[in-house]
Scaffold this motif. Structure first.
Motif, short mmCIF file in Angstrom:
data_model
loop_
_atom_site.label_atom_id
_atom_site.label_comp_id
_atom_site.label_asym_id
_atom_site.label_seq_id
_atom_site.Cartn_x
_atom_site.Cartn_y
_atom_site.Cartn_z
N HIS A 55 0.85 -1.18 0.00
CA HIS A 55 0.00 0.00 0.00
C HIS A 55 0.89 1.23 0.00
N ALA A 56 0.57 2.21 -0.84
CA ALA A 56 1.20 3.53 -0.80
C ALA A 56 0.21 4.43 -0.08
N VAL A 57 0.58 4.85 1.14
CA VAL A 57 -0.34 5.60 1.99
C VAL A 57 0.33 6.86 2.54
N PRO A 58 -0.49 7.87 2.88
CA PRO A 58 0.09 9.05 3.51
C PRO A 58 0.58 8.71 4.91
N ASN A 59 1.65 9.34 5.32
CA ASN A 59 2.20 9.11 6.65
C ASN A 59 1.41 9.94 7.65
N GLY A 74 6.73 1.50 -4.69
CA GLY A 74 5.74 0.45 -4.48
C GLY A 74 5.55 -0.42 -5.71
N ARG A 75 5.56 0.21 -6.88
CA ARG A 75 5.43 -0.56 -8.13
C ARG A 75 6.65 -1.44 -8.33
N GLU A 76 7.82 -0.94 -8.00
CA GLU A 76 9.04 -1.76 -8.12
C GLU A 76 8.96 -2.99 -7.21
N LEU A 77 8.54 -2.78 -5.96
CA LEU A 77 8.42 -3.90 -5.02
C LEU A 77 7.38 -4.91 -5.48
N ALA A 78 6.21 -4.42 -5.89
CA ALA A 78 5.14 -5.31 -6.33
C ALA A 78 5.54 -6.08 -7.59
N HIS A 79 6.20 -5.41 -8.50
CA HIS A 79 6.62 -6.06 -9.75
C HIS A 79 7.65 -7.15 -9.46
N ALA A 80 8.61 -6.86 -8.59
CA ALA A 80 9.66 -7.83 -8.28
C ALA A 80 9.09 -9.07 -7.59
N ARG A 81 8.01 -8.92 -6.86
CA ARG A 81 7.42 -10.05 -6.13
C ARG A 81 6.13 -10.56 -6.76
N ARG A 82 5.87 -10.09 -7.98
CA ARG A 82 4.67 -10.50 -8.72
C ARG A 82 3.43 -10.33 -7.84
N GLY A 83 3.30 -9.14 -7.27
CA GLY A 83 2.21 -8.85 -6.35
C GLY A 83 1.37 -7.68 -6.80
N GLN A 84 0.94 -6.88 -5.85
CA GLN A 84 0.00 -5.81 -6.13
C GLN A 84 0.34 -4.58 -5.29
N LEU A 85 0.12 -3.40 -5.87
CA LEU A 85 0.25 -2.13 -5.16
C LEU A 85 -1.10 -1.46 -5.15
N LYS A 86 -1.56 -1.08 -3.96
CA LYS A 86 -2.81 -0.33 -3.82
C LYS A 86 -2.43 1.09 -3.40
N VAL A 87 -2.84 2.06 -4.21
CA VAL A 87 -2.50 3.46 -3.97
C VAL A 87 -3.69 4.15 -3.31
N HIS A 88 -3.40 4.92 -2.27
CA HIS A 88 -4.44 5.64 -1.54
C HIS A 88 -4.32 7.14 -1.80
N ARG A 89 -5.41 7.85 -1.58
CA ARG A 89 -5.41 9.32 -1.69
C ARG A 89 -4.84 9.90 -0.39
N SER A 90 -4.63 11.22 -0.37
CA SER A 90 -4.08 11.87 0.82
C SER A 90 -5.01 11.77 2.02
N ASN A 91 -6.31 11.53 1.78
CA ASN A 91 -7.24 11.36 2.90
C ASN A 91 -7.33 9.90 3.35
N GLY A 92 -6.55 9.02 2.73
CA GLY A 92 -6.50 7.61 3.11
C GLY A 92 -7.42 6.70 2.32
N GLN A 93 -8.33 7.26 1.51
CA GLN A 93 -9.24 6.43 0.71
C GLN A 93 -8.48 5.73 -0.41
N PHE A 94 -8.94 4.52 -0.74
CA PHE A 94 -8.36 3.77 -1.85
C PHE A 94 -8.57 4.53 -3.15
N HIS A 95 -7.53 4.52 -4.01
CA HIS A 95 -7.59 5.26 -5.27
C HIS A 95 -7.46 4.34 -6.48
N LEU A 96 -6.36 3.60 -6.58
CA LEU A 96 -6.16 2.71 -7.72
C LEU A 96 -5.18 1.62 -7.33
#
Length: 79
Positions: free
Chosen positions: A9-13, A44-66
């Motif tokens: 997950h790519a999330v705001p800190n 996140g895309r580099e990590l997910a690609h290397a492990r054949r996984g998935q990256l979920k990107v969130h907005r700055s308010n924490g909601q799921f985006h793509l």
């Protein structure tokens, strides 16, 4: 045996430090910290690609985006 499908997950800190972090699902710590969302998504895309996984990107308010999926999607969309 195949490695388990990894989801990141790519999330705001939420701390006063600000910025963005990339964290694995069910991880106790973030995989990486970044100043911008773009940097976090790139890593996140580099990590997910290397492990054949998935990256979920969130907005700055924490909601799921793509999401980005690499390898076989365990829950492919219908249709």
């Amino acid at each position: 045996m195949a490695e388990k499908y990894k989801v990141y997950h790519a999330v705001p800190n939420p701390s006063a430090r600000g910025g963005w972090r990339v964290e694995g699902e069910n991880a106790k710590r973030a995989s990486s910290w970044h100043d911008t969302k773009e940097e976090a998504v790139k890593r996140g895309r580099e990590l997910a690609h290397a492990r054949r996984g998935q990256l979920k990107v969130h907005r700055s308010n924490g909601q799921f985006h793509l999401e980005y999926t690499y390898g076989k999607d365990p829950f492919p969309p219908k249709g």
